[in-house]
Scaffold this active site. Structure first.
Site, PDB file in Angstrom:
ATOM      1  N   LYS A  28      -6.056  19.642   1.198  1.00 53.14           N
ATOM      2  CA  LYS A  28      -5.185  18.751   0.430  1.00 53.14           C
ATOM      3  C   LYS A  28      -5.371  19.121  -1.036  1.00 53.14           C
ATOM      4  CE  LYS A  28      -2.602  14.940   1.123  1.00 53.14           C
ATOM      5  NZ  LYS A  28      -1.775  14.571   2.268  1.00 53.14           N
ATOM      6  N   GLY A  75       6.623  -2.381   5.381  1.00 50.62           N
ATOM      7  CA  GLY A  75       6.997  -1.184   4.626  1.00 50.62           C
ATOM      8  C   GLY A  75       8.141  -0.478   5.314  1.00 50.62           C
ATOM      9  N   VAL A  76       9.344  -0.639   4.756  1.00 49.98           N
ATOM     10  CA  VAL A  76      10.496   0.045   5.346  1.00 49.98           C
ATOM     11  C   VAL A  76      11.029   1.085   4.361  1.00 49.98           C
ATOM     12  CG1 VAL A  76      11.235  -1.516   7.173  1.00 49.98           C
ATOM     13  CG2 VAL A  76      11.851  -2.053   4.815  1.00 49.98           C
ATOM     14  N   GLY A  77      10.132   1.991   3.987  1.00 57.01           N
ATOM     15  CA  GLY A  77      10.522   3.127   3.151  1.00 57.01           C
ATOM     16  C   GLY A  77      11.038   4.232   4.045  1.00 57.01           C
ATOM     17  N   LYS A  78      10.662   5.452   3.712  1.00 54.20           N
ATOM     18  CA  LYS A  78      11.221   6.601   4.431  1.00 54.20           C
ATOM     19  C   LYS A  78      10.892   6.548   5.927  1.00 54.20           C
ATOM     20  CE  LYS A  78       9.393   9.752   1.599  1.00 54.20           C
ATOM     21  NZ  LYS A  78       8.843   8.959   0.477  1.00 54.20           N
ATOM     22  N   VAL A  79       9.621   6.299   6.266  1.00 59.17           N
ATOM     23  CA  VAL A  79       9.234   6.303   7.681  1.00 59.17           C
ATOM     24  C   VAL A  79       9.637   4.993   8.361  1.00 59.17           C
ATOM     25  CG1 VAL A  79       7.338   6.524   9.331  1.00 59.17           C
ATOM     26  CG2 VAL A  79       7.261   7.813   7.194  1.00 59.17           C
ATOM     27  N   GLY A  80       9.313   3.860   7.732  1.00 57.33           N
ATOM     28  CA  GLY A  80       9.553   2.551   8.328  1.00 57.33           C
ATOM     29  C   GLY A  80      11.004   2.358   8.732  1.00 57.33           C
TER      30      GLY A  80
HETATM   31  N1  LIG Z   1       6.494  10.511   5.069  1.00 57.42           N
HETATM   32  C1  LIG Z   1       5.759  11.052   6.020  1.00 57.42           C
HETATM   33  O1  LIG Z   1       6.167  12.021   6.666  1.00 57.42           O
HETATM   34  C2  LIG Z   1       4.394  10.497   6.348  1.00 57.42           C
HETATM   35  C3  LIG Z   1       3.575  11.218   7.231  1.00 57.42           C
HETATM   36  C4  LIG Z   1       2.323  10.671   7.590  1.00 57.42           C
HETATM   37  C5  LIG Z   1       1.932   9.459   7.032  1.00 57.42           C
HETATM   38  N2  LIG Z   1       2.761   8.804   6.150  1.00 57.42           N
HETATM   39  C6  LIG Z   1       2.279   7.538   5.609  1.00 57.42           C
HETATM   40  O2  LIG Z   1       3.184   6.509   5.999  1.00 57.42           O
HETATM   41  C7  LIG Z   1       3.289   5.519   4.967  1.00 57.42           C
HETATM   42  C8  LIG Z   1       4.735   5.354   4.559  1.00 57.42           C
HETATM   43  O3  LIG Z   1       5.224   6.605   4.092  1.00 57.42           O
HETATM   44  P1  LIG Z   1       6.707   6.747   3.515  1.00 57.42           P
HETATM   45  O4  LIG Z   1       6.942   8.206   3.390  1.00 57.42           O
HETATM   46  O5  LIG Z   1       7.644   5.915   4.304  1.00 57.42           O
HETATM   47  O6  LIG Z   1       6.508   6.123   2.076  1.00 57.42           O
HETATM   48  P2  LIG Z   1       7.585   5.314   1.201  1.00 57.42           P
HETATM   49  O7  LIG Z   1       7.015   5.257  -0.152  1.00 57.42           O
HETATM   50  O8  LIG Z   1       8.955   5.890   1.395  1.00 57.42           O
HETATM   51  O9  LIG Z   1       7.608   3.862   1.880  1.00 57.42           O
HETATM   52  C9  LIG Z   1       6.594   2.935   1.733  1.00 57.42           C
HETATM   53  C10 LIG Z   1       7.261   1.575   1.602  1.00 57.42           C
HETATM   54  O10 LIG Z   1       6.232   0.591   1.571  1.00 57.42           O
HETATM   55  C11 LIG Z   1       6.593  -0.382   0.605  1.00 57.42           C
HETATM   56  N3  LIG Z   1       5.392  -1.107   0.170  1.00 57.42           N
HETATM   57  C12 LIG Z   1       4.444  -0.724  -0.724  1.00 57.42           C
HETATM   58  N4  LIG Z   1       3.500  -1.670  -0.846  1.00 57.42           N
HETATM   59  C13 LIG Z   1       3.835  -2.651   0.006  1.00 57.42           C
HETATM   60  C14 LIG Z   1       3.255  -3.907   0.333  1.00 57.42           C
HETATM   61  N5  LIG Z   1       2.118  -4.308  -0.227  1.00 57.42           N
HETATM   62  N6  LIG Z   1       3.880  -4.675   1.242  1.00 57.42           N
HETATM   63  C15 LIG Z   1       5.035  -4.286   1.826  1.00 57.42           C
HETATM   64  N7  LIG Z   1       5.641  -3.108   1.551  1.00 57.42           N
HETATM   65  C16 LIG Z   1       5.055  -2.316   0.646  1.00 57.42           C
HETATM   66  C17 LIG Z   1       7.275   0.393  -0.476  1.00 57.42           C
HETATM   67  O11 LIG Z   1       8.122  -0.436  -1.270  1.00 57.42           O
HETATM   68  C18 LIG Z   1       8.070   1.427   0.332  1.00 57.42           C
HETATM   69  O12 LIG Z   1       9.389   0.965   0.645  1.00 57.42           O
HETATM   70  C19 LIG Z   1       2.358   6.013   3.846  1.00 57.42           C
HETATM   71  O13 LIG Z   1       1.097   5.422   4.000  1.00 57.42           O
HETATM   72  C20 LIG Z   1       2.256   7.502   4.100  1.00 57.42           C
HETATM   73  O14 LIG Z   1       1.037   8.032   3.608  1.00 57.42           O
HETATM   74  C21 LIG Z   1       3.975   9.285   5.816  1.00 57.42           C
END
Ligand SMILES: NC(=O)c1ccc[n+]([C@@H]2O[C@H](COP(=O)([O-])OP(=O)(O)OC[C@H]3O[C@@H](n4cnc5c(N)ncnc54)[C@H](O)[C@@H]3O)[C@@H](O)[C@H]2O)c1
Length: 363
Positions: free
Chosen positions: A83, A183-188
């Site tokens: 990393k 958390g409904v960002g990219k993955v959610g």
């Molecule tokens: N993107 C990937 O391919 C990937 C791969 C492995 C692990 N992850 C892990 O999955 C998680 C989500 O990744 P992502 O890419 O969707 O990130 P992201 O930033 O797109 O989404 C995260 C979401 O969580 C929300 N959030 C932050 N703090 C919060 C809280 N206290 N309560 C409720 N919601 C909250 C944010 O507003 C955001 O919408 C991270 O921990 C990341 O490390 C992601």
């Protein structure tokens, strides 16, 4: 943490190599940590983040790189764990020159470390890094890259959840279950789609209101909790932490009604020992790095020339891997988090030792 002196040899006693990269003109301060190359070149993203201190950055890069070794091993990839972090605010510090300077340092490692995106870096940044460096993945689709890794991350989490459902309720489906997604960002967001398609009722929460609105636009049947605290206190069958690390604290485990925890967030256990608390409360925990490896599988596939179908096929293996973790946990009488570590360590040892068989091409 920021006022604590960090001894990198002590903290990184398991790590093979830690490289500090400095370019004053662009403001680049990067640290690359290679935890293990037992299974192949180390792969892991570059986190661009305004750490409060160098000590914090060192701690983070050491933890994250170790996690990547375990994730790659359990996912069955021929990759080690590494990393990188770049210290600073990406909004103000990121520039073409800085990214290219960083690329030259990664190139200097001769392929022992492959980089990719992480918090604060995007596929377009990897295109800049790649102008100076051959060891880059997670590039834009226009440059032959795999694009957004969250698609297969969500798919893998769903597959892991189905395996957990099979253990908990006898059928690999979430139909009729109530699933809370924090958390409904990219993955959610992608995960919600899989859940709805399988017939679950979904409750979401997010601190970022537009992210919630986006989910509601697509799936009006989803209900919304006011906060993560409110979500974990509502009656749930499954809890999916998909925001930040450390989601499973003592307090959360105490109030949680869910039978299963399975989500995308990295490092969900707030501290060692939480995995035992979960078990004592009858909660089946699908280990984070076991179920969230779909994104790593996606970017790793790019190294062979990206095929989405091939990567998705491989990510579907997360179902069996998660099932194996639960089986070993039951057999050894340990929590699933411990079983996952054992499986990952076993493969690093058993496959890693094959390098001891000498080949004339030096492999
Ligand atoms: N993107 C990937 O391919 C990937 C791969 C492995 C692990 N992850 C892990 O999955 C998680 C989500 O990744 P992502 O890419 O969707 O990130 P992201 O930033 O797109 O989404 C995260 C979401 O969580 C929300 N959030 C932050 N703090 C919060 C809280 N206290 N309560 C409720 N919601 C909250 C944010 O507003 C955001 O919408 C991270 O921990 C990341 O490390 C992601």
């Amino acid at each position: 943490m920021s006022d604590v002196t960090v001894d990198v040899f002590e903290l990184g006693s398991e790590h093979e190599q830690v490289v500090f990269c400095n370019d004053a003109a662009t403001g680049l301060k990067a640290i690359v940590a290679i935890h293990s190359t037992a299974l192949g070149p180390a792969l892991g993203g570059t986190r661009f983040y305004p750490y409060a201190s160098t000590a914090d950055a060192i701690q983070d890069v050491l933890n994250l790189s170790r996690g990547m070794s375990y994730k790659a091993s359990l996912a069955g990839l021929d990759l080690g764990g590494g990393k990188a972090v770049i210290i600073g605010d990406p909004a103000t510090l990121k520039s073409e020159a800085l990214l290219r300077a960083y690329g030259r340092f990664v190139q200097s490692l001769g392929g022992r470390y492959y980089t990719a995106c992480d918090v604060g870096t995007f596929s377009a940044d990897m295109d800049d890094v790649a102008r100076e460096c051959s060891y880059v993945t997670g590039r834009t689709v226009a440059h032959g890259g795999a694009g957004d890794s969250s698609v297969l991350t969500a798919y893998g989490v769903f597959e892991g959840m189905r395996a957990a459902a099979e253990v908990a309720w006898g059928a690999p489906s979430v139909a009729g279950r109530v699933v809370g997604v924090a958390g409904v960002g990219k993955v959610g967001r992608h995960l919600v789609r899989h859940l709805i398609e399988d017939g679950a009722s979904v409750v979401v929460t997010d601190v970022h209101r537009p992210s919630v609105e986006r989910v509601l636009d697509e799936f009006p049947q989803v209900t919304v909790a006011g906060s993560t605290e409110e979500l974990v206190a509502t009656p749930l069958d499954i809890y999916a932490p998909c925001a930040l690390g450390g989601a499973l604290t003592d307090e959360v485990v105490e109030v949680l009604s869910a039978r299963i925890v399975c989500g995308a967030a990295n490092n969900q256990l707030a501290h060692p020992g939480v995995e035992k608390m979960l078990e004592e409360r009858g909660v089946l925990y699908a280990p984070d790095y076991c179920v969230n490896s779909g994104g790593l599988i996606q970017v790793a596939d790019e190294l062979e020339g990206f095929s989405f179908d091939r990567a998705q096929q491989r990510a579907s293996g997360i179902f069996d891997t998660t099932r194996n973790v639960f089986e070993l946990a039951a057999r050894d009488g340990v929590p699933p988090a411990v079983a996952a570590d054992r499986l990952a360590e076993r493969r690093m040892r058993d496959v890693g030792r094959l390098r001891g068989i000498w080949l004339s091409n030096g492999a």
